[in-house]
Structure formats: structure tokens, C-alpha cells
Write a protein that holds these residues in place. Structure first.
Motif, PDB file in Angstrom:
ATOM      1  N   LEU A   1       0.792  -1.322  -0.386  1.00 17.15           N
ATOM      2  CA  LEU A   1      -0.175  -0.402  -0.009  1.00 17.15           C
ATOM      3  C   LEU A   1       0.524   1.200   0.269  1.00 17.15           C
ATOM      4  O   LEU A   1       0.310   2.703  -0.629  1.00 17.15           O
ATOM      5  CB  LEU A   1      -1.166  -0.134   1.231  1.00 17.15           C
ATOM      6  N   ARG A   2       2.069   1.469   1.028  1.00 17.67           N
ATOM      7  CA  ARG A   2       2.714   2.572   0.727  1.00 17.67           C
ATOM      8  C   ARG A   2       3.628   2.402  -1.139  1.00 17.67           C
ATOM      9  O   ARG A   2       4.209   2.999  -0.653  1.00 17.67           O
ATOM     10  CB  ARG A   2       4.037   2.049   1.769  1.00 17.67           C
ATOM     11  N   GLY A   3       3.885   1.407  -0.962  1.00 16.45           N
ATOM     12  CA  GLY A   3       4.322   1.209  -2.681  1.00 16.45           C
ATOM     13  C   GLY A   3       5.756   0.805  -2.459  1.00 16.45           C
ATOM     14  O   GLY A   3       6.240   1.298  -3.624  1.00 16.45           O
ATOM     15  N   GLU A   4       5.650   0.345  -2.045  1.00 20.50           N
ATOM     16  CA  GLU A   4       7.253   0.678  -1.887  1.00 20.50           C
ATOM     17  C   GLU A   4       7.839  -1.652  -2.419  1.00 20.50           C
ATOM     18  O   GLU A   4       6.436  -1.870  -2.737  1.00 20.50           O
ATOM     19  CB  GLU A   4       7.744  -0.357  -0.080  1.00 20.50           C
ATOM     20  N   THR A   5       8.961  -2.220  -2.601  1.00 25.80           N
ATOM     21  CA  THR A   5       8.836  -2.709  -3.254  1.00 25.80           C
ATOM     22  C   THR A   5       8.919  -4.286  -3.252  1.00 25.80           C
ATOM     23  O   THR A   5       9.028  -4.095  -1.434  1.00 25.80           O
ATOM     24  CB  THR A   5      10.524  -2.713  -4.083  1.00 25.80           C
TER      25      THR A   5
ATOM     26  N   SER B   1       9.082  11.280  -9.847  1.00 30.77           N
ATOM     27  CA  SER B   1       9.632  10.670 -10.212  1.00 30.77           C
ATOM     28  C   SER B   1       8.507   9.102 -10.495  1.00 30.77           C
ATOM     29  O   SER B   1       8.710   8.302 -10.947  1.00 30.77           O
ATOM     30  CB  SER B   1      11.309  10.219 -10.146  1.00 30.77           C
ATOM     31  N   LYS B   2       7.868   8.708  -9.393  1.00 25.97           N
ATOM     32  CA  LYS B   2       7.840   7.885  -9.231  1.00 25.97           C
ATOM     33  C   LYS B   2       5.941   7.991  -8.907  1.00 25.97           C
ATOM     34  O   LYS B   2       5.071   8.458  -8.100  1.00 25.97           O
ATOM     35  CB  LYS B   2       7.906   7.340  -7.516  1.00 25.97           C
ATOM     36  N   PRO B   3       5.122   6.937  -9.148  1.00 27.00           N
ATOM     37  CA  PRO B   3       3.705   7.642  -9.484  1.00 27.00           C
ATOM     38  C   PRO B   3       3.000   7.394  -7.949  1.00 27.00           C
ATOM     39  O   PRO B   3       3.541   6.908  -6.979  1.00 27.00           O
ATOM     40  CB  PRO B   3       3.314   6.095 -10.751  1.00 27.00           C
ATOM     41  N   PRO B   4       2.180   8.116  -7.741  1.00 26.34           N
ATOM     42  CA  PRO B   4       1.383   8.147  -6.160  1.00 26.34           C
ATOM     43  C   PRO B   4       1.402   6.371  -5.546  1.00 26.34           C
ATOM     44  O   PRO B   4       1.441   5.534  -6.714  1.00 26.34           O
ATOM     45  CB  PRO B   4       0.194   8.537  -7.013  1.00 26.34           C
ATOM     46  N   PRO B   5       1.746   6.422  -4.762  1.00 28.62           N
ATOM     47  CA  PRO B   5       1.489   4.756  -3.728  1.00 28.62           C
ATOM     48  C   PRO B   5      -0.005   4.627  -3.949  1.00 28.62           C
ATOM     49  O   PRO B   5      -0.925   5.858  -4.116  1.00 28.62           O
ATOM     50  CB  PRO B   5       2.119   5.033  -3.144  1.00 28.62           C
TER      51      PRO B   5
ATOM     52  N   ALA C   1       1.157   5.697   7.871  1.00 30.43           N
ATOM     53  CA  ALA C   1       0.142   6.971   8.722  1.00 30.43           C
ATOM     54  C   ALA C   1       1.550   8.228   8.267  1.00 30.43           C
ATOM     55  O   ALA C   1       0.216   9.323   7.740  1.00 30.43           O
ATOM     56  CB  ALA C   1       0.498   7.358  10.131  1.00 30.43           C
ATOM     57  N   GLY C   2       2.260   8.235   8.089  1.00 30.45           N
ATOM     58  CA  GLY C   2       3.377   9.297   7.801  1.00 30.45           C
ATOM     59  C   GLY C   2       3.073   9.523   6.196  1.00 30.45           C
ATOM     60  O   GLY C   2       2.561  10.597   5.806  1.00 30.45           O
ATOM     61  N   LEU C   3       2.940   8.535   5.705  1.00 32.16           N
ATOM     62  CA  LEU C   3       2.752   8.360   4.341  1.00 32.16           C
ATOM     63  C   LEU C   3       1.334   9.333   3.958  1.00 32.16           C
ATOM     64  O   LEU C   3       0.975  10.009   2.792  1.00 32.16           O
ATOM     65  CB  LEU C   3       2.436   7.285   3.013  1.00 32.16           C
TER      66      LEU C   3
END
Length: 841
Positions: free
Chosen positions: A511-515, A539-543, A579-581
Motif C-alpha cells: 500500500l505504501r508503494g514499496e518494492t 519521479s514515481k507514481p502515487p502509492p 500514517a506518515g504517508l
């Protein structure tokens, strides 16, 4: 006389006038029908039925309906309704049949024409044809074969059923039609079964509306209940079909609380289960008998499914022994001796009945894991050989209801383990329905819902991630592209499944968009919240979390509620990174807005999600709850935002201009050199302190000195740090300023600075902000520490270093609470403070 006139027309292209419009020609003839006999209707009706079947024909008839329909209805009413049985001929029957077919076609193909049909009094005509007529005509009830009156009434039932399907038509026919229809159902002549079958169909249509069911309450449904009995050996197909239609009417009655009570009191559930289970064996039944029996079985299963919607109905079904025959059907076994395997309608209705019945825990336990195994076997893409040939939509209905039944059965001990078992392959079957292209949206939504229910337990989540991880990726992609979901219901089920799966650390990372490489650590790292927000993620698509925030503004309230639930789940266990994201993408503001909306479900879910996000970030917790408990750090870095301002991440706060109204946003960061210097100065004092109380007092004196020194209680009213604050705002270019660089501050700035230094020096400390956001006590704040056996408020203003026992009068005076909350500071002065301009005036 009616004449088509086609033979007299000149050939095409040979000159002469064009052929007349058939509908206009009919209208011309119909205008003269008041003075002619019933036989004159045959031609116009035949022509109109032919026009209906041509492209655009219905529109042509609707265009001239005012000129055609009223004379036709008047002629039929005068020459059929009042005619005695002996005078009815095949001509009368044919005219009524043609009129019924015309009305059925018009209402079915052009629903807007229902008002025209009713205004032409066709509704009243057909209702009048349902009545038996004068007493002299009573012999038609006992006739050895269908009489002309019965045939007329049968065709009238067809028309009434068509009219009653639409709300306007039902309102016109239900009052007059229901009593004679029930009277027809009470007849015992076997030769009237075709008429009674059509009458039951008309009753089903009338009972489709709430007002129709109210009318049934008054008329009584005993004739229908008397038909729900096991048949005799060799029963004619017409009688079996009649029983099926009677059960269909009773199914509509089960939607009404009063009628449902009548049915259950009469023992309808027991009668229906017996009718489903017991059959007199027939020697080599004909295809017509098999078809009629299959229709009856499917209708009974539908009745059981509708009854299972109500708690009392579920209880009665369990008492009647319904689980046993339902289990046999979903296992594709014959429901009774000599019966063929279940067909698709029976299977679909039975699966839905299991889904409703399983809501009652004792019934779910009676169905048990055997039902789970049988239902999972129904999730395959193609139906088993005994059910072929089959229409795709019929098999999709079976699979959708099977998903619902599996979800309801998961409350039974052992049902989840059965579903997860390797030999069952239940998770794989559900995942295939979620992932595969071409699956109907309703079926995909049902499978996604069960997928989420499986993931509510740790065992289920682990199994999903091991054998169906690709399905999670599909759900995330579907959430990020809401247009890919065919309906709000499908999107809602997708969000609810992700909410259940978010308890797994890998799903939160996705969900955070991490690999995938970042999914190894099951504990959410105390990573700092994303500082850049939407502007710095170019530079990256939204998570995927950004899509969750966007869905908080969806049009459908259930989607907004489900998005809030998913956001709360992503902060599982205080996940700081998630939460921060969420904060960086504006979740706090969107959730705050949603809590003020009227939808109670969405507002409650948003309040829960807002609390989950804020509790994961200490500074957000302070903004929401006005308190950080002892033992919890402010975090690094963090910004302390006034409670009456919009909360945002660090970059959002720093972007606010210097002239922003309201209290300062205080930034606590290790990059603050002044704060670092104060920490270095305080550490030796704290280390040398003999007790915890002495360390807190020493730090309080240092903080007070760094913020302008002590201020008397009376003098604090005129204590002003506006100039220093404005200068620092201008220098940093924002209303968000490093707290260490502020050289003069009030209670709030001092309490935040005390907390920041205490955190870095290892001194347990709490922080509390008052509720007032305006007036003399606006944004008042204080620090708390453990002193002796209790809590104490740290005096940073009036007697720096004093530790005031909590709940004491001195502490309340410092906190501006209790008796000190509702009076201004000037009330303690001998002479009231008067502004200079007022004194000059």
C-alpha cells in the motif's frame, strides 16, 4: 367493416397515393366500433399484433393509443364482460386473447405505455373479466372441461399480470384484482388448473409491491397455503405447475412482516421442506412432468431463501429440518428418491438459502464443513457434466450465491480450516474469481467479499499471501483505477478486503508503494513520514495509499466508508510509515471533512480512521487529542500544529506563509542548532540530579530562562511574545518555526520546548494542550512528569521549577482549568486593566 386494402393499392412505382399507415388505418376503423359486434375487433387486433413485431411498431401504436385503446376497451367491456356463459363463443375468447396479448406486448416493450393502457380502462376491463359473473353462471366452476368463461378469465389473468408488473399498473389493478384471483385459487376443479396457474402468476405480480401485499393481508392467503402439500402419485403436470406458482406467491408474501407471520404460524416452512423432500415415485415420468417438478423444486428453494432473510424464518427452517435437503442439493445429489440431479435454478436458489440460513449459528453448525466443501466445488469456471447444457449467466448465479454461502459459513469452527485445506483449494478458487478476466462484476464482488472475510484471521491472511498473493496485487490495481470496477459495490468489496489484508505487514508495504524487497521485516520500521508530499513524488507514481485518500471523496457513501475503514487498517499496530504517508497525501484533512458529513456510517468510520492515523504519529495525536502521554516521544522531526488549524506533514506546514493567522506552528528537529545547544546544556544538570523531581525542576528553570524568564500570574496577561514570533516568522519565511530559536514564548512554546529537551535527555515527560483556542487562555499548554507517587504539572511560567501535584488547586490555577477556566486573568487585579485609548477617551 375492417379492410386492409392492400390488394387495391397500385403497385409500387406505378403512381397513385402511398399505402396508408397500418396503425392509422386501424384507428379509423376502431373509431366506429361502438356500433358493431365483437367480430369486428378481430381484424384490428390481428393487425396491431403484427405491427408490434415490426421495428418501430410499438412506438407507432403508442402514438395513436388515445385513438385506438379506449374504443377497443369499451367494445370488449360491453360485449364480453356482461355476456352470460351460454352466449360466449370462440370469437369472444379470441378477441380477449388478442387484447391480452396486445397489452402484454405494449407494457413489456414500452413501459411508458402502461399509463395509456390504464387510462383506456383496459385495467378495469380485465379485472372485471376475472369475476365469475352472475349466480346463474356458477356451473362454469364445476365444468368437466375448461369453459369459455374460464378461458376468458385465463387470458385476463395474463393481461393483469403484465399490467401489475409496473408500479402504475399495480396501483390500478391490485384493489379489484386480488379478491377474485384468490377466489379462483380456491376452486377445486382439476380442469381449472391452467386458469389457476395464470391467476397465481398475476397474484405474484400484484404481491411484488408493498401495497399489493397489504391487500393480500385483508383478502387472506389460505387458498395458497392449502396448495403446499405433498402431491399424490401420478399428479398431472398442470397441478404441479400450479403448486409452483402458489409457492412463488407465498415467496413474495414473506417480504411482508404480517404475511410472514401468517405463513410461519400456518407451518409453511415444514410444509415446504416436506414438499421438497417427499415425492410419490412415478414410473418413467414424461418430460413435461420432469420439467414441472423441476420448476416446483426451484420455487420451493427460492421460498426457503426468502424465508431465511428473517430471524424467525431461519429458526423455523432449522426446526423443519431444512439443512439436510439443502446439503443434498449443493452436493449435486437427488433431493428425493427417483429425482434427477439438481438443475441450475434449483442449485442457485439452494445456495442462497444456505447463505441466509447459515446466519443462524446452530443452522450453520448443522450445515458444517460438508457444505463448505460442496460449495467450493461449485466455484469452478464450467458447471459439472450433470448440469450441462447451461447458460453462462445461470452458472454465474450459482457461483455468486455459493460465495455468499461460504462467507456466512466461516463463523463455524473448522470452516476456515476446511476452506484453507490443500485438498479443498478454496482460497485458490476464490482468488481465480478475483483475478481472472471475464468474470461478471457481481460475481467478482461476491468472491472479493469472501476473500476479505478469510483474511480477517491471521491464519487466513497467511494462506492468502502464500497461495494467492497475485490477487492482492489485482485488488490494489483495481483500487487505484476505480473506473475498472463495474459498480460501487465491487469497489466497496475491494476496499473491505484490503482493509482485512492490511493487518499483514507485506500488504501495508504494498500500500505504501514499496518494492517486494522491503517486505522482509514484519515490523513496520519507525521510518519518518514522507516529507515531500505530492509535490516531491514526481519521479514515481502515487502509492496506493494516495488512492485511498482520493476515495474518501467518492460519490457513493459506502465507498467513502470502506475507504475510511481501509485507511484505519493501514495504520495497524501504529504503523508510522503508513500514517506518515497518509498525512503527506492529505488524509487528515479529508477524514476531518468526512466526519462532519451526515452519513453516520461514513462519519463514524472516518472518525475511527482519523484517530488511527493520528495515534501513529505523536504530533498528530497531540493535535487530535490535545495530549501526549508520559513515555511517548514527540518524534523526529515533528511539527506541533494548533488544534484549530489544519494538520499536515512537515513540508505542508513549512509552506505556509509568515502572515498566516493563528498560533505558531512549532517545529522540533535535530536540525535546530539552538535546540541542540539547549540539550547539551541541560544534559549535565539532569545527570547530576539526585532524583527525578530534581532533574525536572532543573530542566524547567533552563527552559524558562531560554523563553524569557519567569512571569507572575497577574503579569502573564500582559506578557507578549508577538514581536519575537513575527520576527522569527519573517526570518524563516513561514509561520512554522524551529522551537529552539524562539527566544520569548508563552506557556505553549515553553511546554513544547520542555518536552523536546526532555525526550532527548531521557527524562519521561508528557504534554497537554488546553481546549481553549481563543481568549485569555488560548492554546495554553503544560508539561507533566512523575513526581513521587503521582503526576505533577511542571511550572514553566510563574515559579519555574515548581512541581505542582496534579488535581491540586495550584495545578488547576496553572492549567487554567476548574474554577480558573471561566474567569479572566484580570479578575485578580485590584484595579482593572484599561486600554490606553479608552483612558484617553
Amino acid at each position: 367493416r375492417y379492410c386492409q386494402g392492400s390488394a387495391a393499392m397500385p403497385p409500387k412505382g406505378k403512381g397513385g397515393p402511398p399505402p396508408p399507415n397500418p396503425v392509422d388505418a386501424v384507428a379509423d376503423v376502431v373509431q366506429k366500433l361502438k356500433a358493431v359486434v365483437i367480430a369486428d375487433l378481430a381484424g384490428p387486433l390481428k393487425e396491431l399484433l403484427a405491427v408490434v413485431e415490426t421495428p418501430g411498431g410499438v412506438e407507432e401504436i403508442v402514438r395513436t393509443a388515445d385513438a385506438i385503446l379506449p374504443p377497443m376497451a369499451s367494445c370488449l367491456h360491453g360485449q364480453v364482460a356482461g355476456v352470460l356463459v351460454d352466449e360466449l363463443t370462440s370469437v369472444h375468447i379470441a378477441a380477449v386473447e388478442a387484447a391480452a396479448r396486445l397489452v402484454h406486448a405494449l407494457v413489456g416493450l414500452a413501459p411508458d405505455s402502461c399509463g395509456m393502457v390504464c387510462s383506456a380502462d383496459f385495467a378495469g376491463l380485465f379485472v372485471s373479466l376475472l369475476h365469475p359473473g352472475p349466480d346463474a353462471d356458477a356451473e362454469w366452476k364445476e365444468a368437466g372441461e375448461p369453459s369459455p368463461r374460464a378461458e376468458v378469465a385465463r387470458h385476463a389473468c395474463v393481461a393483469v399480470a403484465a399490467i401489475a408488473l409496473l408500479p402504475e399498473g399495480c396501483a390500478r389493478v391490485r384493489h379489484g384484482a386480488i379478491p377474485p384471483l384468490l377466489e379462483i385459487m380456491s376452486l377445486s376443479n382439476i380442469h381449472l388448473a391452467p386458469l389457476q396457474t395464470e391467476a397465481a402468476s398475476a397474484l405474484t405480480c400484484c404481491a411484488g409491491s408493498a401495497l399489493g401485499r397489504i391487500q393480500l393481508r385483508e383478502a387472506g392467503i389460505r387458498p395458497l397455503l392449502d396448495l403446499v402439500v405433498p402431491p399424490a402419485a401420478g399428479e398431472a403436470p398442470d397441478i404441479t405447475r400450479l403448486r409452483a406458482r402458489a409457492v412463488q406467491v407465498l415467496g413474495q408474501c414473506m417480504y411482508d412482516a404480517v404475511l410472514r407471520g401468517m405463513c410461519l404460524e400456518h407451518g409453511l416452512m415444514g410444509s415446504a421442506v416436506r414438499l421438497l423432500c417427499t415425492r410419490a415415485p412415478a414410473n418413467s415420468p414424461s418430460p413435461e412432468e420432469v420439467e414441472a417438478q423441476a420448476e416446483l423444486d426451484a420455487t420451493i428453494a427460492s421460498l426457503l431463501a426468502i424465508a431465511g432473510r428473517a430471524p424467525q424464518g431461519r429458526t423455523e427452517l432449522l426446526a423443519a429440518g431444512a439443512p439436510a435437503p439443502l446439503l443434498r442439493i449443493v452436493a449435486l445429489e437427488p433431493v428425493h428418491a427417483g429425482a434427477p440431479p439438481p438443475n441450475l435454478p434449483l442449485l442457485a436458489n439452494t445456495a442462497l438459502a444456505v447463505a441466509h440460513l447459515a446466519l443462524l449459528l446452530p443452522a450453520a453448525e448443522a450445515l458444517g464443513t460438508a457444505a463448505v466443501r460442496s460449495l467450493v466445488s461449485l466455484l469452478v469456471p464450467a458447471p459439472p457434466a450433470p448440469l450441462l447444457p447451461a447458460q453462462p449467466q445461470d452458472w454465474d448465479a450459482v457461483r455468486g450465491n455459493a460465495c455468499a454461502a461460504i462467507g456466512a459459513l466461516l463463523q463455524v469452527d473448522g470452516a476456515l480450516r476446511c476452506l484453507l485445506a490443500a485438498e479443498t483449494e478454496g482460497v485458490q478458487a476464490l482468488a481465480s474469481l478475483v483475478v481472472e478476466a471475464g468474470v461478471p462484476p457481481s460475481l467478482r464482488a461476491a468472491a472479493t467479499d469472501v476473500f476479505g472475510r478469510v483474511a480477517r484471521s491471521e491464519e487466513g491472511r497467511t494462506a492468502v499471501m502464500e497461495v494467492a498473493g497475485d490477487a492482492v496485487g489485482v485488488l490494489l490495481a483495481r483500487m487505484q483505477d476505480p473506473e475498472a470496477a463495474a459498480s460501487p459495490e465491487e469497489l466497496e468489496s475491494c476496499l473491505c478486503s484490503l482493509a482485512a489484508l492490511a493487518a499483514h505487514h507485506s500488504v501495508r508495504a504494498m500500500l505504501r508503494g514499496e518494492t517486494d524487497g522491503a517486505l522482509d521485516d514484519p515490523v513496520a520500521s519507525p521510518a519518518k513520514p514522507t516529507a515531500g508530499g505530492p509535490e516531491t513524488v514526481e519521479s514515481k507514481p502515487p502509492p496506493p495509499l494516495a488512492s485511498l485518500v482520493q476515495l474518501l471523496g467518492a460519490e457513493a457513501p459506502p465507498v467513502r466508508r470502506a475507504a475510511a475503514v481501509a485507511i484505519a487498517a493501514t495504520c495497524h499496530g501504529g504503523d508510522v510509515a503508513s500514517a506518515g504517508l497518509l498525512v503527506s497525501w492529505g488524509a487528515v484533512g479529508a477524514l476531518s471533512t468526512l466526519t462532519r458529513q451526515r452519513e453516520s456510517g461514513a462519519a463514524a468510520a472516518a472518525a475511527t480512521a482519523l484517530r488511527a492515523v493520528c495515534l501513529a504519529i505523536p504530533s498528530a495525536m497531540l493535535w487530535l487529542t490535545s495530549e501526549i502521554p508520559i513515555g511517548m516521544s514527540l518524534g523526529e522531526p515533528c511539527c506541533v500544529v494548533p488544534s484549530n488549524a489544519a494538520y499536515g506533514d512537515m513540508e505542508t506546514m513549512r509552506a505556509l506563509p509568515p502572515d498566516t493567522d493563528g498560533a505558531d506552528v512549532l517545529i522540533v528537529s535535530n536540525q535546530d542548532e539552538a535546540l541542540a545547544a539547549l540539550v547539551a546544556q541541560a544534559q549535565p544538570h539532569i545527570d547530576r540530579a539526585a532524583t527525578h523531581d530534581a532533574a525536572a525542576s532543573a530542566l524547567a528553570r533552563l527552559v524558562s530562562g531560554a523563553m524569557g524568564g519567569s512571569v507572575s500570574y497577574e503579569g502573564y496577561e500582559s506578557f507578549d511574545a508577538t514581536a519575537e514570533s513575527a520576527a522569527l516568522r519573517k526570518r524563516v519565511g513561514s509561520c512554522a518555526m524551529p522551537v529552539g530559536e524562539l527566544k520569548r514564548g508563552g506557556a505553549r512554546a515553553r511546554a513544547v520546548l520542555f518536552k523536546a529537551v526532555a525526550d532527548r535527555c531521557g527524562l519521561p515527560c508528557g504534554l497537554r494542550v488546553g481546549r481553549c483556542v481563543s481568549g485569555a487562555h488560548a492554546h495554553h499548554a503544560w508539561a507533566t512528569v512523575v513526581a513521587g507517587d503521582g503526576l505533577a504539572v511542571v511550572d514553566l511560567l510563574h515559579s519555574p521549577g515548581a512541581l505542582l501535584p496534579a488535581e491540586s488547586e495550584a495545578a488547576q490555577r496553572y492549567q487554567r482549568v476548574g474554577q480558573y477556566a471561566f474567569s479572566s486573568l484580570a479578575s485578580s487585579r485590584v484595579e482593572p486593566f484599561v486600554p490606553q485609548k479608552l483612558a484617553q477617551a
